[in-house]
Design a protein around this motif. Sequence first.
Motif, PDB file in Angstrom:
ATOM      1  N   LYS A 270      -8.169 -18.468 -12.079  1.00  0.00           N
ATOM      2  CA  LYS A 270      -9.025 -17.307 -11.821  1.00  0.00           C
ATOM      3  C   LYS A 270     -10.349 -17.770 -11.226  1.00  0.00           C
ATOM      4  O   LYS A 270     -10.997 -18.673 -11.766  1.00  0.00           O
ATOM      5  CB  LYS A 270      -9.271 -16.525 -13.111  1.00  0.00           C
ATOM      6  N   ALA A 307      -7.527  -4.710   0.879  1.00  0.00           N
ATOM      7  CA  ALA A 307      -7.194  -6.118   1.122  1.00  0.00           C
ATOM      8  C   ALA A 307      -7.572  -6.984  -0.072  1.00  0.00           C
ATOM      9  O   ALA A 307      -6.886  -7.969  -0.380  1.00  0.00           O
ATOM     10  CB  ALA A 307      -7.914  -6.604   2.376  1.00  0.00           C
ATOM     11  N   LEU A 308      -8.654  -6.626  -0.761  1.00  0.00           N
ATOM     12  CA  LEU A 308      -9.083  -7.374  -1.945  1.00  0.00           C
ATOM     13  C   LEU A 308      -7.991  -7.385  -3.016  1.00  0.00           C
ATOM     14  O   LEU A 308      -7.792  -8.382  -3.704  1.00  0.00           O
ATOM     15  CB  LEU A 308     -10.375  -6.758  -2.495  1.00  0.00           C
ATOM     16  N   LYS A 309      -7.273  -6.295  -3.139  1.00  0.00           N
ATOM     17  CA  LYS A 309      -6.200  -6.214  -4.126  1.00  0.00           C
ATOM     18  C   LYS A 309      -5.071  -7.186  -3.820  1.00  0.00           C
ATOM     19  O   LYS A 309      -4.345  -7.616  -4.723  1.00  0.00           O
ATOM     20  CB  LYS A 309      -5.625  -4.789  -4.179  1.00  0.00           C
ATOM     21  N   ARG A 310      -4.910  -7.534  -2.540  1.00  0.00           N
ATOM     22  CA  ARG A 310      -3.787  -8.399  -2.148  1.00  0.00           C
ATOM     23  C   ARG A 310      -4.075  -9.880  -2.340  1.00  0.00           C
ATOM     24  O   ARG A 310      -3.174 -10.710  -2.147  1.00  0.00           O
ATOM     25  CB  ARG A 310      -3.424  -8.154  -0.679  1.00  0.00           C
ATOM     26  N   LEU A 311      -5.295 -10.227  -2.712  1.00  0.00           N
ATOM     27  CA  LEU A 311      -5.589 -11.634  -2.962  1.00  0.00           C
ATOM     28  C   LEU A 311      -4.673 -12.163  -4.051  1.00  0.00           C
ATOM     29  O   LEU A 311      -4.478 -11.522  -5.082  1.00  0.00           O
ATOM     30  CB  LEU A 311      -7.045 -11.816  -3.382  1.00  0.00           C
ATOM     31  N   THR A 312      -4.117 -13.342  -3.818  1.00  0.00           N
ATOM     32  CA  THR A 312      -3.161 -13.909  -4.777  1.00  0.00           C
ATOM     33  C   THR A 312      -3.845 -14.477  -6.008  1.00  0.00           C
ATOM     34  O   THR A 312      -3.185 -14.777  -7.001  1.00  0.00           O
ATOM     35  CB  THR A 312      -2.331 -15.018  -4.105  1.00  0.00           C
ATOM     36  N   ILE A 313      -5.157 -14.637  -5.952  1.00  0.00           N
ATOM     37  CA  ILE A 313      -5.894 -15.213  -7.061  1.00  0.00           C
ATOM     38  C   ILE A 313      -6.824 -14.163  -7.662  1.00  0.00           C
ATOM     39  O   ILE A 313      -7.546 -13.480  -6.927  1.00  0.00           O
ATOM     40  CB  ILE A 313      -6.698 -16.456  -6.599  1.00  0.00           C
ATOM     41  N   THR A 315     -10.011 -12.582  -8.856  1.00  0.00           N
ATOM     42  CA  THR A 315     -11.333 -12.953  -8.361  1.00  0.00           C
ATOM     43  C   THR A 315     -12.411 -12.058  -8.958  1.00  0.00           C
ATOM     44  O   THR A 315     -12.250 -10.835  -9.020  1.00  0.00           O
ATOM     45  CB  THR A 315     -11.376 -12.851  -6.824  1.00  0.00           C
ATOM     46  N   THR A 355     -14.360  -7.660  -6.978  1.00  0.00           N
ATOM     47  CA  THR A 355     -13.367  -8.146  -7.942  1.00  0.00           C
ATOM     48  C   THR A 355     -12.039  -7.423  -7.793  1.00  0.00           C
ATOM     49  O   THR A 355     -11.987  -6.260  -7.380  1.00  0.00           O
ATOM     50  CB  THR A 355     -13.880  -7.989  -9.388  1.00  0.00           C
ATOM     51  N   ASN A 356     -10.967  -8.135  -8.122  1.00  0.00           N
ATOM     52  CA  ASN A 356      -9.643  -7.530  -8.256  1.00  0.00           C
ATOM     53  C   ASN A 356      -9.075  -7.816  -9.649  1.00  0.00           C
ATOM     54  O   ASN A 356      -7.882  -7.609  -9.890  1.00  0.00           O
ATOM     55  CB  ASN A 356      -8.695  -8.054  -7.181  1.00  0.00           C
TER      56      ASN A 356
END
Length: 563
Positions: A270, A307-313, A315, A355-356
Amino acid sequence: MLRWKPMISQKLKDGVYNRSFHLYKLDFEDISMNVLTGTVALHEVSLIPDTSVYNQLKELRVAPANLFHVKLKKLQLNRVALLTAYFKRDVEIKSIIMDNPSINMTHYTIKKPPVEINEDKTLYELISNRVKSIDVKAIKIINADFDYINGDNGRKMHGVKNLSINVNEFRLDSVSQFDTTRFYYAKDIGMKLIGYKSLSKDKMYTIKVDTISGSALRKGVDIKGLQMIPMHPDLTFTRKYRYGKDRYDLKFNTISLEGVNFSLLNAEGKLQADSLKIGPATVNIFVNRELPPPPGLDKVKNFPHVALKRLTIPTIINVVELKNIDLAYTEYNPISQKRGTVYFQNLSGEIANVTNDTLALAKNNHAVANLTALVMKTSRINVQIDFNLTDKNAAFSYNGNVAPMNLQVLSPMAQNMGLVGIESGKMQKADFNIRANAKGSSGTVHFYYTDLKINLLKEGELGMPPKKKGFLSFLANKVLIKDANPSKDEPARTANITFERTPAASFFNMMWKSIFIGMRETVGLAVVPVKTPEQAMEKIKEKKEERLEQRKKSKEKEAKIKD
């Protein structure tokens, strides 16, 4: 020495094997030692993990998050206090040097063990029956080839060369095991990557970085000289694709992450940081409107908060700070066969609560941006954007204002993008307050101006410049266009706008078109409909067919003349 080699070699191998719970196997071809100088060197070294043992540890929920596979020509230990280690069981080493190693690090998502079985011994407790302390002043990994692999899906996430890592003042004893100021028992772990260069997956960009450096002690990462360089000029680039694809030309002088929780990043994967600072930077975006969007594409997926939601980590960044970013957005209009550019210089400001992370979103599900820039090199624009980070329809709202501007500076862009010239006009101010989501937008726009006169243009043919529609321009200025707001002896007009978004409309397209519709309505052009991107593509298709027909007739005419 020859007599001791086999015993020392086996002791080292057994030590690594047993102390790693059979997870790692150490192997090397030779060992050399100088008792007088305290120098020890291992040659042709490899550290190999046993994946079957690792899977067993995962089942027990006691496996480490990262698994390493290391190979190197030489591992050297300098100034080893051999007598102190033998008689006092205190291991003291000035430096450990690994030159040009190959390191594969595979990262796994590890479930936390239940509280009742979370009774693991500390690393010191595991070694205390053999040694009292380990003290290494410096551990240096020089020019490593490093591959980072996602163990959950087996994909190689990153691969870099020329990576150097420095570990300072590593100490493991009964006190340091509980020292919260240390990171993995060290005062600091730092890294530096110099001269990174690679091609994008589609081979259409070169990606360069001058340096990447980081330090656990200062909890930061700095990226200097990041560039994303297109492989072809703007139109050539976009015409390599069957469908429309934006072209980016990016240069970031500095990107800095500060207040990074490296322990959380390592343990849970994270990313949590106090701030992300971006700029100075130059961002050029080019869009070719002659190409249709991919079938079924909905550009809502590229809205910033989507697009923030699609981050694999997962954040959590408390604040993103933007400073001195020059942004140019260019569209090629195939009807006018010209480029129109909107400039935003010295874009600066902050975006709070990026943040996501599910737990963070439960506390606060809004990211708020406060931004300012110099628009078209002449006037200051201020805008606040409130992103709803959990709304299913990608809801957001924005409000702001624009300072006085000579509207003629917009004429080149308006001519090339929309075949409308601005002969004169002065804007006193404009402000807007709009709510939006994936379906569209609504709100109010105030646009105050004087002495507005426009020219309606007709596209030129065969490379000729656009021509003025004299009579239609006259009618527009006399009948439709209101040359001022407020008009003489009348209250100021307010535009209440509604914009229905279509799938091909991007985030930036919807923002500026909503404001543009309000300005059009204020000046008296509400009766003239605004084309959607899809309708614009139909017009472009018709114009292409018309031009092809004209060329065909022209060639037939030339052929008759020759005959």
